[in-house]
Design a protein around this motif. Structure first.
Motif, PDB file in Angstrom:
ATOM      1  N   ARG A  75       0.835  -1.212   0.000  1.00  0.00           N
ATOM      2  CA  ARG A  75       0.000   0.000   0.000  1.00  0.00           C
ATOM      3  C   ARG A  75       0.867   1.257   0.000  1.00  0.00           C
ATOM      4  O   ARG A  75       0.415   2.320  -0.428  1.00  0.00           O
ATOM      5  CB  ARG A  75      -0.926   0.012   1.222  1.00  0.00           C
ATOM      6  CG  ARG A  75      -2.020  -1.025   1.160  1.00  0.00           C
ATOM      7  CD  ARG A  75      -2.807  -1.134   2.448  1.00  0.00           C
ATOM      8  NE  ARG A  75      -3.220   0.125   3.008  1.00  0.00           N
ATOM      9  CZ  ARG A  75      -3.632   0.276   4.277  1.00  0.00           C
ATOM     10  NH1 ARG A  75      -3.678  -0.759   5.088  1.00  0.00           N
ATOM     11  NH2 ARG A  75      -3.995   1.446   4.714  1.00  0.00           N
ATOM     12  N   LEU A  76       2.105   1.138   0.476  1.00  0.00           N
ATOM     13  CA  LEU A  76       3.043   2.265   0.462  1.00  0.00           C
ATOM     14  C   LEU A  76       3.925   2.236  -0.781  1.00  0.00           C
ATOM     15  O   LEU A  76       4.075   3.234  -1.477  1.00  0.00           O
ATOM     16  CB  LEU A  76       3.909   2.237   1.722  1.00  0.00           C
ATOM     17  CG  LEU A  76       3.150   2.294   3.046  1.00  0.00           C
ATOM     18  CD1 LEU A  76       4.084   2.030   4.206  1.00  0.00           C
ATOM     19  CD2 LEU A  76       2.443   3.629   3.183  1.00  0.00           C
ATOM     20  N   THR A  77       4.518   1.073  -1.050  1.00  0.00           N
ATOM     21  CA  THR A  77       5.534   0.985  -2.104  1.00  0.00           C
ATOM     22  C   THR A  77       4.957   1.089  -3.521  1.00  0.00           C
ATOM     23  O   THR A  77       5.714   1.371  -4.459  1.00  0.00           O
ATOM     24  CB  THR A  77       6.356  -0.308  -1.972  1.00  0.00           C
ATOM     25  OG1 THR A  77       5.479  -1.435  -2.075  1.00  0.00           O
ATOM     26  CG2 THR A  77       7.108  -0.343  -0.647  1.00  0.00           C
ATOM     27  N   ARG A  78       3.664   0.889  -3.691  1.00  0.00           N
ATOM     28  CA  ARG A  78       3.050   1.022  -5.019  1.00  0.00           C
ATOM     29  C   ARG A  78       3.011   2.469  -5.491  1.00  0.00           C
ATOM     30  O   ARG A  78       2.776   2.754  -6.661  1.00  0.00           O
ATOM     31  CB  ARG A  78       1.625   0.463  -5.007  1.00  0.00           C
ATOM     32  CG  ARG A  78       0.665   1.331  -4.202  1.00  0.00           C
ATOM     33  CD  ARG A  78      -0.719   0.765  -4.113  1.00  0.00           C
ATOM     34  NE  ARG A  78      -1.532   1.549  -3.178  1.00  0.00           N
ATOM     35  CZ  ARG A  78      -2.666   1.119  -2.667  1.00  0.00           C
ATOM     36  NH1 ARG A  78      -3.131  -0.077  -2.978  1.00  0.00           N
ATOM     37  NH2 ARG A  78      -3.345   1.886  -1.835  1.00  0.00           N
ATOM     38  N   ASN A  79       3.224   3.386  -4.563  1.00  0.00           N
ATOM     39  CA  ASN A  79       3.039   4.805  -4.864  1.00  0.00           C
ATOM     40  C   ASN A  79       4.280   5.472  -5.443  1.00  0.00           C
ATOM     41  O   ASN A  79       5.405   5.140  -5.084  1.00  0.00           O
ATOM     42  CB  ASN A  79       2.615   5.548  -3.595  1.00  0.00           C
ATOM     43  CG  ASN A  79       1.288   5.053  -3.105  1.00  0.00           C
ATOM     44  OD1 ASN A  79       0.260   5.277  -3.737  1.00  0.00           O
ATOM     45  ND2 ASN A  79       1.296   4.353  -1.987  1.00  0.00           N
ATOM     46  N   HIS A  80       4.017   6.436  -6.295  1.00  0.00           N
ATOM     47  CA  HIS A  80       5.070   7.290  -6.833  1.00  0.00           C
ATOM     48  C   HIS A  80       5.496   8.297  -5.762  1.00  0.00           C
ATOM     49  O   HIS A  80       6.670   8.604  -5.618  1.00  0.00           O
ATOM     50  CB  HIS A  80       4.560   8.005  -8.086  1.00  0.00           C
ATOM     51  CG  HIS A  80       5.549   8.903  -8.738  1.00  0.00           C
ATOM     52  ND1 HIS A  80       6.727   8.445  -9.286  1.00  0.00           N
ATOM     53  CD2 HIS A  80       5.542  10.236  -8.920  1.00  0.00           C
ATOM     54  CE1 HIS A  80       7.393   9.462  -9.788  1.00  0.00           C
ATOM     55  NE2 HIS A  80       6.706  10.557  -9.574  1.00  0.00           N
TER      56      HIS A  80
END
Length: 164
Positions: free
Chosen positions: A96-101
């Protein structure tokens, strides 16, 4: 006829709901969505309404995802339902955190929670590191992970500040 202080509010809310439906927002009253709309408008993002997805994406490139952590002055931004274990659920939580730019931390004024005071851009690796630290120290399998405003100030970069 009795005075109804709610009539005008209801009329405006129904109008806002119709406008939202016209742009694909079916449930304007989904928890947190109004603030996400305010944030996305300020940052020039497009809101994603699914609760299983990031909060927003880039207007031109929908593969660039953004997560918003928000609070009122003096508060904490929170990630709900983060799994400490088992490993596959923990990995899914951290995704949920690492998928983000980018991840943004937004502080709203306590006296007017429709007005943004400051927005910090956070380093994703620092957010993951702090999340893992809190999960490792938690006695619960499922935890809420909190980021105080001061943590964001110490670990983020200001990208917007309301002019006094």
């Amino acid at each position: 006829m009795a005075f109804n202080p709610y009539g005008k509010i209801i009329k405006l809310v129904l109008q806002a709901s119709r406008l939202a439906k016209n742009i694909g927002i079916i449930n304007l009253f989904q928890p947190g969505l109004i603030k996400e709309i305010i944030i996305a408008d300020r940052l020039g993002h497009r809101v994603l309404v699914s609760k299983r997805h990031a909060d927003a994406c880039d207007l031109k490139d929908s593969s660039l995802l953004y997560e918003y952590l928000s609070c009122k002055e003096g508060g904490s931004g929170q990630l709900d339902r983060m799994f400490k274990s088992p490993l596959e659920k923990r990995a899914s939580s951290l995704y949920r955190l690492t998928r983000n730019h980018k991840i943004f931390f937004i502080v709203f004024y306590a006296g007017d929670q429709t007005k943004i005071k400051v927005i910090y851009e956070l380093n994703i690796l620092k957010v993951v590191e702090e999340t893992e630290r809190q999960l490792n120290n938690s006695r619960n399998i499922i935890s809420h992970v909190g980021f105080p405003e001061q943590w964001a100030a110490n670990n983020g970069r200001v990208v917007y500040r309301e002019k006094s």
